[in-house]
Write a protein that holds these residues in place. Structure first.
Motif, PDB file in Angstrom:
ATOM      1  N   ASP A 195     -22.737 -34.656 -37.266  1.00  0.00           N
ATOM      2  CA  ASP A 195     -22.955 -35.571 -38.386  1.00  0.00           C
ATOM      3  C   ASP A 195     -24.403 -35.632 -38.867  1.00  0.00           C
ATOM      4  OD1 ASP A 195     -23.693 -36.730 -35.976  1.00  0.00           O
ATOM      5  OD2 ASP A 195     -23.253 -38.762 -36.636  1.00  0.00           O
ATOM      6  N   GLY A 196     -25.304 -34.903 -38.210  1.00  0.00           N
ATOM      7  CA  GLY A 196     -26.697 -34.861 -38.654  1.00  0.00           C
ATOM      8  C   GLY A 196     -27.531 -36.055 -38.238  1.00  0.00           C
ATOM      9  N   ALA A 197     -26.994 -36.907 -37.376  1.00  0.00           N
ATOM     10  CA  ALA A 197     -27.735 -38.092 -36.931  1.00  0.00           C
ATOM     11  C   ALA A 197     -28.635 -37.748 -35.747  1.00  0.00           C
ATOM     12  CB  ALA A 197     -26.773 -39.206 -36.540  1.00  0.00           C
ATOM     13  N   THR A 198     -29.738 -38.493 -35.633  1.00  0.00           N
ATOM     14  CA  THR A 198     -30.644 -38.330 -34.497  1.00  0.00           C
ATOM     15  C   THR A 198     -30.716 -39.639 -33.728  1.00  0.00           C
ATOM     16  OG1 THR A 198     -31.967 -36.699 -35.700  1.00  0.00           O
ATOM     17  CG2 THR A 198     -32.988 -37.720 -33.788  1.00  0.00           C
ATOM     18  N   TRP A 199     -30.646 -39.549 -32.404  1.00  0.00           N
ATOM     19  CA  TRP A 199     -30.617 -40.735 -31.550  1.00  0.00           C
ATOM     20  C   TRP A 199     -31.730 -40.668 -30.516  1.00  0.00           C
ATOM     21  CZ3 TRP A 199     -27.381 -44.198 -33.467  1.00  0.00           C
ATOM     22  CH2 TRP A 199     -26.321 -43.734 -34.258  1.00  0.00           C
ATOM     23  N   SER A 200     -32.201 -41.851 -30.106  1.00  0.00           N
ATOM     24  CA  SER A 200     -33.259 -41.914 -29.101  1.00  0.00           C
ATOM     25  C   SER A 200     -32.787 -42.600 -27.827  1.00  0.00           C
ATOM     26  CB  SER A 200     -34.484 -42.653 -29.656  1.00  0.00           C
ATOM     27  OG  SER A 200     -34.134 -43.950 -30.092  1.00  0.00           O
ATOM     28  N   ALA A 201     -31.512 -42.957 -27.760  1.00  0.00           N
ATOM     29  CA  ALA A 201     -30.944 -43.564 -26.553  1.00  0.00           C
ATOM     30  C   ALA A 201     -29.749 -42.731 -26.110  1.00  0.00           C
ATOM     31  CB  ALA A 201     -30.509 -45.005 -26.812  1.00  0.00           C
ATOM     32  N   ALA A 202     -29.754 -42.334 -24.857  1.00  0.00           N
ATOM     33  CA  ALA A 202     -28.660 -41.508 -24.339  1.00  0.00           C
ATOM     34  C   ALA A 202     -27.320 -42.233 -24.442  1.00  0.00           C
ATOM     35  CB  ALA A 202     -28.942 -41.119 -22.895  1.00  0.00           C
ATOM     36  N   SER A 203     -27.352 -43.555 -24.450  1.00  0.00           N
ATOM     37  CA  SER A 203     -26.115 -44.327 -24.532  1.00  0.00           C
ATOM     38  C   SER A 203     -25.418 -44.178 -25.883  1.00  0.00           C
ATOM     39  CB  SER A 203     -26.400 -45.813 -24.270  1.00  0.00           C
ATOM     40  OG  SER A 203     -27.344 -46.308 -25.203  1.00  0.00           O
TER      41      SER A 203
END
Length: 204
Positions: A98-106
């Motif tokens: 989806d092209g999203a970037t996350w900074s939390a593994a959860s």
């Protein structure tokens, strides 16, 4: 106001693209995927009877305290920091679906490219537990990928005839990964699944 204020060059705002993120291993070329797709056995899906995720032991220990999930999180993320139990405590993850970037593994799930339930209905019901464990923890083939958790949940156990990644530009790679896994494990495809895979492969 100084009369030349409006003549000063304007610096465009540039939205930085994500830095290159690791991709799952052994994604075939388009031509190789086409050959593999042509070689897949076409058959109706088998029964769901008897299926349980517990029959596919997953997130097994890979090294030290690190299980399969943590290995994939480290592989697919950037600047991943892990604690003494191997849990990812910081990093960045780009979700190719989806092209999203996350900074939390959860916020990140590890997707089984070919879902366990789909595998069960296309040949894995007759496998040994050892073979199913290998499939569920496969770090050699493009079977595992870190993606946005709710997107993975939306996919569920659907095949490409019923669900495709929201990011259309990833359809080519998605189809190649799915085809590779089914080919390696000798799993069958339905006619609708094969048609959907061919359509996605045609976008390459």
């Amino acid at each position: 106001m100084h009369p030349f204020t409006f003549l000063l060059p304007l610096v465009p705002l540039i939205t930085a693209l994500p830095a290159p993120f690791a991709a799952p291993p052994n994604i075939p070329t388009t031509s190789a995927a086409q050959t593999q797709l042509s070689g897949l056995r076409v058959a109706p899906q088998g029964s769901q009877t008897g299926y349980s995720r517990d029959l596919f032991p997953h997130w097994t220990t890979q090294s030290g305290a690190c299980n399969t999930r943590e290995v994939v999180l480290a592989r697919d993320g950037t600047n991943v920091v892990r604690d003494s139990s191997c849990a990812a405590v910081s990093g960045r993850w780009y979700s190719a679906f989806d092209g999203a970037t996350w900074s939390a593994a959860s916020d990140v799930d590890i997707d089984h490219m070919v879902p366990l339930s789909n595998a069960w209905k296309s040949g894995a019901a007759s496998w040994t537990t050892s073979r199913r464990q290998q499939f569920a923890n496969d770090l050699t083939n493009p079977q595992l990928i870190a993606v946005t958790d709710n997107v993975n949940q939306e996919k569920g156990d659907k095949g490409p005839e019923a669900w495709k990644p929201p990011l259309a530009s990833y359809h080519c790679t998605y189809s190649k990964m799915w085809i590779k896994v089914k080919s390696v494990y000798g799993l069958s495809v339905t006619s609708a699944e094969k048609s959907a895979l061919q359509g996605m492969l045609n976008t390459c």
